[in-house]
Motif scaffolding. Structure first.
Motif, mmCIF file in Angstrom:
data_model
loop_
_atom_site.group_PDB
_atom_site.id
_atom_site.type_symbol
_atom_site.label_atom_id
_atom_site.label_comp_id
_atom_site.label_asym_id
_atom_site.label_seq_id
_atom_site.Cartn_x
_atom_site.Cartn_y
_atom_site.Cartn_z
ATOM 1 N N SER A 144 21.982 -16.565 -54.033
ATOM 2 C CA SER A 144 22.267 -15.226 -53.520
ATOM 3 C C SER A 144 21.407 -14.857 -52.326
ATOM 4 N N CYS A 145 20.562 -15.759 -51.875
ATOM 5 C CA CYS A 145 19.609 -15.437 -50.824
ATOM 6 C C CYS A 145 20.271 -15.496 -49.448
ATOM 7 N N THR A 146 19.810 -14.638 -48.548
ATOM 8 C CA THR A 146 20.372 -14.578 -47.206
ATOM 9 C C THR A 146 19.498 -15.290 -46.183
ATOM 10 N N VAL A 147 18.389 -15.897 -46.627
ATOM 11 C CA VAL A 147 17.530 -16.691 -45.747
ATOM 12 C C VAL A 147 17.338 -18.055 -46.396
ATOM 13 N N PRO A 148 16.871 -19.060 -45.640
ATOM 14 C CA PRO A 148 16.652 -20.375 -46.247
ATOM 15 C C PRO A 148 15.722 -20.312 -47.462
ATOM 16 N N ARG A 163 8.087 -34.373 -41.148
ATOM 17 C CA ARG A 163 9.471 -34.630 -40.734
ATOM 18 C C ARG A 163 10.438 -33.837 -41.598
ATOM 19 N N LEU A 164 11.474 -33.292 -40.952
ATOM 20 C CA LEU A 164 12.570 -32.647 -41.655
ATOM 21 C C LEU A 164 13.792 -33.543 -41.520
ATOM 22 N N PRO A 262 5.405 -39.575 -47.014
ATOM 23 C CA PRO A 262 4.656 -38.358 -47.336
ATOM 24 C C PRO A 262 4.761 -37.352 -46.193
ATOM 25 N N GLY A 263 4.985 -36.096 -46.544
ATOM 26 C CA GLY A 263 5.132 -35.063 -45.526
ATOM 27 C C GLY A 263 6.565 -34.798 -45.116
ATOM 28 N N ASP A 264 7.531 -35.509 -45.721
ATOM 29 C CA ASP A 264 8.936 -35.273 -45.420
ATOM 30 C C ASP A 264 9.458 -34.064 -46.201
ATOM 31 N N LEU A 265 10.448 -33.392 -45.633
ATOM 32 C CA LEU A 265 11.233 -32.382 -46.311
ATOM 33 C C LEU A 265 12.708 -32.703 -46.071
ATOM 34 N N LEU A 266 13.541 -32.351 -47.037
ATOM 35 C CA LEU A 266 14.979 -32.546 -46.918
ATOM 36 C C LEU A 266 15.650 -31.197 -46.717
ATOM 37 N N ALA A 267 16.532 -31.091 -45.738
ATOM 38 C CA ALA A 267 17.293 -29.864 -45.503
ATOM 39 C C ALA A 267 18.749 -30.106 -45.891
ATOM 40 N N VAL A 268 19.316 -29.179 -46.652
ATOM 41 C CA VAL A 268 20.728 -29.258 -47.007
ATOM 42 C C VAL A 268 21.383 -27.924 -46.685
ATOM 43 N N VAL A 296 12.911 -29.488 -50.806
ATOM 44 C CA VAL A 296 14.225 -29.267 -50.219
ATOM 45 C C VAL A 296 14.295 -27.858 -49.643
ATOM 46 N N VAL A 297 14.857 -27.740 -48.439
ATOM 47 C CA VAL A 297 15.124 -26.430 -47.834
ATOM 48 C C VAL A 297 16.625 -26.255 -47.766
ATOM 49 N N VAL A 298 17.142 -25.202 -48.433
ATOM 50 C CA VAL A 298 18.575 -24.952 -48.473
ATOM 51 C C VAL A 298 18.902 -23.829 -47.511
#
Length: 301
Positions: A144-148, A163-164, A262-268, A296-298
């Motif tokens: 329900s969020c309007t931001v990542p 890294r993203l 190490p230091g990676d993030l995943l964006a979906v 993870v960043v959604v």
């Protein structure tokens, strides 16, 4: 009824909101929020919700609850501030707590009021260490969020983000890749993009032959890679070096095909509906999230 107490009149548009629950793996959310705040040079809004599970009552019962709620919030705030002082020294932290029957509702109200650039959640305690999972309240917030929304794996410990990795497919809007890239740049991260794919063993009867399956998969891979390369320049990516396809017979294998560091993030990206952009995870994004070995960043769809 929600009753707010805050250490500041209002937030800023350049802040990280951490939904903090010390009894539910709150340190993982603190660790991820602190690393993002330090990387982006932004303040932290530390929000703690005290859950009220019964209606207001007259007399001493309600007074006792209010006293307990204040003490609980003070203890949680002190603990969170102490940990953030170690995790992100020098970062400005504003504290907020609210009494509410709904954790998700209170956090979403905080997003509306404080206008952060991202909300940080911890993973549910039922998942395995290192796994990204959403508990009931986190699931409601994330949808329900309007931001990542950034989700820390259970047991996450701070690692300098580097890294993203953006998950994108031809079914996504091309603007999604640009939004991911902009988020990565604002976080001082390098950005790459990948299309995940799953193929099933035995797609065709044995008499057809394995060569047919190989041809079908090779065609899909080429189509997916072409679409990703065409979308790459708008996001500032080099189509020759910054994009790839990761696949396997199941989603876990496909996600594992990425050379995570190490230091990676995943964006979906999520699939939105209606006029207002919100996070709404589709089935593929949910499965990719579930198998991610990194935060993870959604992004709202």
């Amino acid at each position: 009824m929600r009753q707010w107490t805050t250490s500041a009149d209002e937030g800023t548009e350049m802040s990280i909101l951490i939904a903090y629950a010390p009894e539910k793996g709150g340190r993982s959310a603190l660790a991820l929020g602190a690393t993002l705040a330090a990387a982006r040079g932004e303040d932290i809004e530390l929000v703690h919700v005290v859950v009220r599970t019964w209606p207001a009552a007259p007399g001493n019962a309600d007074a006792e609850f209010r006293e307990w709620a204040v003490q609980s919030a003070d203890d949680a705030t002190a603990q969170g501030l102490a940990e953030l002082a170690e995790l992100a020294p020098g970062v400005t932290v504003r504290t907020h707590h609210v009494q509410s029957r709904s954790i998700a509702g209170a956090i979403l109200d905080a997003v509306e009021s404080l206008k952060p650039c991202v909300v940080v959640l911890g993973s549910g305690q039922d998942g395995a260490l290192g796994q990204v999972t959403l508990g009931a309240s986190a699931n409601k917030i994330a949808h329900s969020c309007t931001v990542p929304v950034a989700i820390a794996p259970r047991g996450y410990r701070p690692v300098e983000p580097r890294r993203l990795v953006g998950a994108w497919s031809a079914a996504d809007e091309s603007e999604l890749l640009t939004e991911m890239a902009e988020f990565g740049r604002a976080s001082n991260l390098t950005f790459t993009a990948v299309t995940f794919g799953r193929y099933s063993d035995g797609m065709y009867p044995p008499e057809v032959g394995l060569a047919v399956e190989d041809d079908v998969f090779a065609a899909w891979r080429e189509t997916a890679l072409t679409a990703l390369r065409e979308a790459a320049p708008a996001a500032g990516l080099d189509p020759a070096t910054d994009v790839s396809v990761a696949s396997g017979p199941d989603w876990r294998t496909a996600v594992d095909a990425v050379a995570w560091e190490p230091g990676d993030l995943l964006a979906v990206g999520s699939h939105g509906g209606g006029v207002i952009r919100r996070v709404f995870l589709g089935s593929s994004a949910t499965k990719i999230l579930r198998h991610s070995p990194v935060p993870v960043v959604v992004f709202p769809g």
